[in-house]
Motif scaffolding. Structure first.
Motif, PDB file in Angstrom:
ATOM      1  N   ALA A 289       0.825  -1.210   0.000  1.00 16.05           N
ATOM      2  CA  ALA A 289       0.000   0.000   0.000  1.00 16.05           C
ATOM      3  C   ALA A 289       0.859   1.261   0.000  1.00 16.05           C
ATOM      4  O   ALA A 289       1.691   1.452   0.883  1.00 16.05           O
ATOM      5  N   THR A 532      -5.891   5.198  -1.737  1.00 20.78           N
ATOM      6  CA  THR A 532      -4.880   5.064  -0.692  1.00 20.78           C
ATOM      7  C   THR A 532      -4.491   6.462  -0.241  1.00 20.78           C
ATOM      8  O   THR A 532      -4.158   7.305  -1.080  1.00 20.78           O
ATOM      9  N   ALA A 559      -0.321   4.319   5.666  1.00 19.15           N
ATOM     10  CA  ALA A 559      -1.185   4.194   4.494  1.00 19.15           C
ATOM     11  C   ALA A 559      -2.536   3.655   4.937  1.00 19.15           C
ATOM     12  O   ALA A 559      -2.611   2.735   5.744  1.00 19.15           O
ATOM     13  N   GLN A 561      -6.528   2.593   3.284  1.00 24.72           N
ATOM     14  CA  GLN A 561      -7.174   2.304   2.006  1.00 24.72           C
ATOM     15  C   GLN A 561      -8.685   2.182   2.160  1.00 24.72           C
ATOM     16  O   GLN A 561      -9.186   1.783   3.214  1.00 24.72           O
TER      17      GLN A 561
END
Ligand code: H79
Length: 609
Positions: A289, A532, A559, A561
Motif C-alpha cells: 500500500a 490510498t 497508508a 485504504q
C-alpha cells in the motif's frame, strides 16, 4: 546517460555562492548547501510521484536485479575459528554474531585479496539471468568500504592484500555501463567499526564522514540507486538513527543527484521514506500500500558467502518468485555472495542462467519486464497473472489435466479477444464462466517451470481524457479547520511531504495546521477503485458524501485504504480533511482502478469547486 548532466551540481554551486554572499563566510564554513529540510514553512518536500516519474521509470520496468553481498566478512567464508578451536558460523554478521574482537577482524581483513573478482563475469552472470540492475554492498554493517574512500583506511585499498591499483566498484561500473545494466550501491548506516558511531556526542562526526562517503560514491561512480540498510534501533553498537536524520539524508542525496532512486531504509522504513519498500526474504501477497516495492532475497540461506551453505533455491523457485512479485507490481532483488577470491559460486551462476533461459524463451519475459499488477483479476491458485497494457500474462505453474480448465476470477468487466500459449501452437478456449473466465488449453504444459498463456484483452471502456486542474485547498493555521481558512489555493495533486519543517504556506507554521481539499474526481474508466491515503497525523476522505477512509486517530506515517465504485467520466464529489498536530507531516492521495495502476491521482482528473 540522462543523469550525467547533473542539474543539481550547478544548483549546488549556486547555493554555495548564495551562502557566501549572504553570510560572507569562508568557503569551508559553507561547503554544503543547506539541507532542503531546513527550508521552513511553505515548503513541500515531495520530489515527484515515484509511481509515475521519469526518475523511477527504468526501475519500474526492469523488475529483476542482482544483489551482491561482498566485503571483509567474505574473506572468512562464513566460518570463524576461535582461539580455543571452537567454530562459529555466520556470514556478513560474523563479526558481531561470533563476537570477533576488532583487532582479530582487522587482522583477517588485511589478508583479503579478491584477485579473481571479474566485473565482466559478474555482469555477464546478471545479464544471463535476465537481471537488469545490480546493487552491490559498498559498505556493510562491519563498516569496511569496498572502494578507496578517503574518509578512513578501513577499506579495500588501504586495508587488504588486494592490488591497490584496482577499484572493484569502478570496474563493476564500467562493465555494467558497457552491458547496459544499471548499478546501485548498498550502504549500511549502522557501522560497527567507526569509533564515533555509537556515542550521541560523537555521532555528528560519524554522520559527516558518512555524508562524505556517500558523496564519494555519487560523484565517483554515478550510481543509479542507493540501497540503505542498518537504519533500525540497535545495540552493540547503539544505533540512534532517527526519522529526522533520514529526512536530512534524503534531502542531501537529492541535492547531490536528483535522479537517484533510494530505498525506504534511508529513513525508518516507513511508507513515506525513500522511493520503495523493502520486504526482506518474503514476497507480500498483494501490492504494497502506498509505495513502490522490491523483495530482496538470498539464493541460499546467507547473504555473504558461506562455504557450507548448499541450500540453494532452484531456478524454478526463482522464476516463480519473480512471476509472483511482478504480478503484484514489485521488483525482485536476488542475492549472490562472492567467495574470498571474488568469484560468484558456480551453483548461483548455474541457477541464474537457468532462470534467464526461461525468461528469454518464447517471449516469456513479457510476463515480467514492464508488466505489473493487473487490477482486473484475482491472484489465482494455479500461478500468477501480470499485465502490460492490454496484454495479460497468465503464468501457469499447475497446468490443468487434459480437457480441464483454469479459472480466472475477474474483479471487473473486461473482454478477452485472444489467447495463446507462448512457445506452443496449441489452442486455448476462453469461455465466460461464473465470476470470470475458464481457460482451457488443448495441449500440454510447455515446461516444468511455468507455461505462459498470453491474453489480449479489451479493458472496460474509457471516457475522454480529463481537463481538471486540481482540487480547491483551504488551509488553516490550526488543526481543527477552525474559523476562516488562512489560505485558499488550487492544488494540482495531493502529494505533500512537509516533513518536519514545511507547511502549506509561509503564513502557516509547521505544526498545528489543517487542510481541506474539495472538488470533484473524474475517472476515465468505471468500476471499483481503491483509494490510498498516505498521511501523518490524521485524514478523512469522502466520495459523494460517503466516508471512504476515516483515519482520525493521530498517527505516524501510515497508508490507509478504502474502495468505492466510480462511474466512467462522472465527476464524483470529493472531500479530504487532513490535520497536522506536531512532528512530521505528510499527505498523499493515490488511486488504483480497473484500468489505472496505483499512482497519485493526477491533476487532469481533479476539478476545483
Ligand atoms: O544485508 C542483508 C542482511 O545482512 C541485512 N539486510 C540484508 C539485505 C539484515 N539485517 N538484519 N537482518 C538482515 C535481519 C536480522 C537478522 C538477525 Fe541475525 C537475527 C540478526 C541477529 C539475529 C542473522 C542471524 C544475522 C545474524 C544472525
Amino acid at each position: 546517460m540522462r543523469r550525467s548532466t547533473r542539474p543539481a551540481r550547478a544548483l549546488g554551486v549556486l547555493g554555495l555562492l548564495g551562502a557566501l554572499l549572504l553570510t560572507g563566510g569562508s568557503p569551508a564554513a559553507s561547503a554544503k548547501p543547506p539541507p532542503r529540510d531546513t527550508a521552513g514553512p511553505g515548503t513541500n518536500h515531495a520530489i515527484d510521484d515515484p509511481f509515475t516519474s521519469e526518475r523511477t521509470s527504468w526501475w519500474r520496468q526492469d523488475r529483476f536485479g542482482m544483489f551482491i553481498h561482498f566485503g571483509a566478512y567474505s574473506n572468512l567464508e562464513g566460518e570463524y575459528t576461535r582461539p580455543d578451536g571452537t567454530v562459529c558460523r555466520n556470514a556478513e554478521w560474523i563479526k558481531r554474531e561470533c563476537a570477533i574482537p576488532t583487532a582479530e577482524y582487522e587482522k583477517q581483513a588485511a589478508t583479503f585479496n579478491p584477485a579473481d573478482f571479474d566485473a565482466e563475469a559478474v555482469v555477464k552472470a546478471a545479464k544471463d539471468a535476465g537481471q537488469r540492475y545490480i546493487v552491490i554492498t559498498s559498505k556493510h554493517h562491519d563498516g569496511y568500504a569496498m572502494w578507496p574512500t578517503k574518509q578512513n583506511s578501513w577499506n579495500l585499498r588501504d586495508h587488504s592484500s588486494f592490488d591497490p591499483r584496482r577499484d572493484l566498484l569502478a570496474e563493476l561500473k564500467k562493465a555494467a555501463d558497457a552491458a547496459g545494466i544499471k548499478l546501485g550501491f548498498y550502504y549500511s548506516i549502522w557501522d560497527w567499526h567507526d569509533p564515533d558511531f555509537a556515542d550521541p556526542a560523537t555521532f555528528p562526526r560519524y554522520k559527516k564522514r558518512m555524508y562524505a562517503q556517500l558523496k564519494e560514491l555519487v560523484d565517483g561512480y554515478d550510481p543509479a540507486l542507493l540501497w540503505f540498510d542498518g537504519e533500525w534501533d540497535a545495540d552493540n553498537p547503539t544505533n540512534t538513527w532517527s526519522r529526522r536524520d533520514g529526512a536530512d539524508l534524503q534531502a542531501y542525496l537529492h541535492d547531490l543527484d536528483p535522479g537517484l532512486i533510494v530505498n525506504n531504509r534511508v529513513g525508518k522504513r516507513e511508507v513515506v521514506d525513500g522511493d520503495f519498500g523493502t520486504p526482506e526474504q518474503e514476497i507480500p501477497d498483494e501490492p504494497v500500500a502506498g509505495q513502490l516495492w522490491e523483495s530482496c532475497m538470498t539464493l541460499n540461506d546467507h547473504w555473504g558467502f558461506a562455504k557450507y551453505d548448499t541450500h540453494w533455491k532452484s531456478s524454478t523457485t526463482v522464476v516463480r518468485n519473480l512471476l509472483d512479485v511482478a504480478s503484484r507490481g514489485g521488483n525482485y532483488l536476488l542475492n549472490v555472495g562472492p567467495d574470498r577470491r571474488g568469484r560468484i559460486p558456480q551453483p548461483s551462476v548455474d541457477r541464474l542462467r537457468e532462470a534467464g533461459r526461461w525468461l528469454g524463451a518464447h517471449g516469456q519475459g513479457g510476463a515480467v519486464y514492464g508488466a505489473g499488477h493487473t487490477g482486473l483479476v484475482a491472484d489465482p491458485s494455479w500461478g500468477a497473472v501480470s499485465r502490460r497494457g492490454d496484454t495479460l500474462y497468465a503464468s501457469v505453474t499447475s497446468w490443468p489435466a487434459a480437457g480441464s480448465a483454469l479459472h480466472l476470477t475477474a474483479k471487473e468487466a473486461f473482454k478477452v479477444t485472444s489467447a495463446r500459449v507462448l512457445g506452443s501452437s496449441q489452442g486455448v478456449r476462453v469461455t465466460p464462466s461464473g465470476d470470470g473466465f475458464d481457460l482451457t488449453p488443448s495441449g500440454a504444459a510447455t515446461g516444468p517451470v511455468a507455461s505462459v498463456i498470453r491474453l489480449t484483452i479489451e479493458p472496460p471502456a474509457a471516457s475522454p481524457p480529463g481537463t481538471g486542474t486540481g482540487l480547491t485547498a483551504r488551509s488553516w493555521a490550526n488543526d481543527s479547520f477552525n474559523g476562516p481558512p488562512a489560505v485558499t489555493t488550487v492544488d494540482p495533486t495531493v502529494n505533500k511531504s512537509y516533513r518536519f519543517d514545511g507547511s502549506p504556506d509561509p503564513r502557516i507554521p509547521s505544526d498545528h495546521f489543517s487542510t481541506r481539499w474539495t472538488g470533484s474526481i473524474q475517472p476515465r474508466t468505471g468500476g471499483t477503485y481503491t483509494f490510498t491515503t498516505v498521511s501523518d497525523d490524521t485524514v478523512r476522505l469522502w466520495i459523494d458524501g460517503e466516508p471512504v477512509i476515516d483515519s482520525s486517530t493521530p498517527h505516524g506515517p501510515k497508508a490507509d485504504q478504502g474502495t468505492v465504485t466510480l462511474t466512467a467520466g462522472h465527476r464524483h464529489s470529493i472531500r479530504i480533511d487532513y490535520t497536522e498536530g506536531t512532528g512530521e507531516a505528510h499527505m498523499k492521495l493515490l488511486w488504483a482502478g480497473p484500468d489505472q495502476s496505483l499512482q497519485v491521482v493526477p491533476r487532469s482528473r481533479l476539478y476545483a469547486d
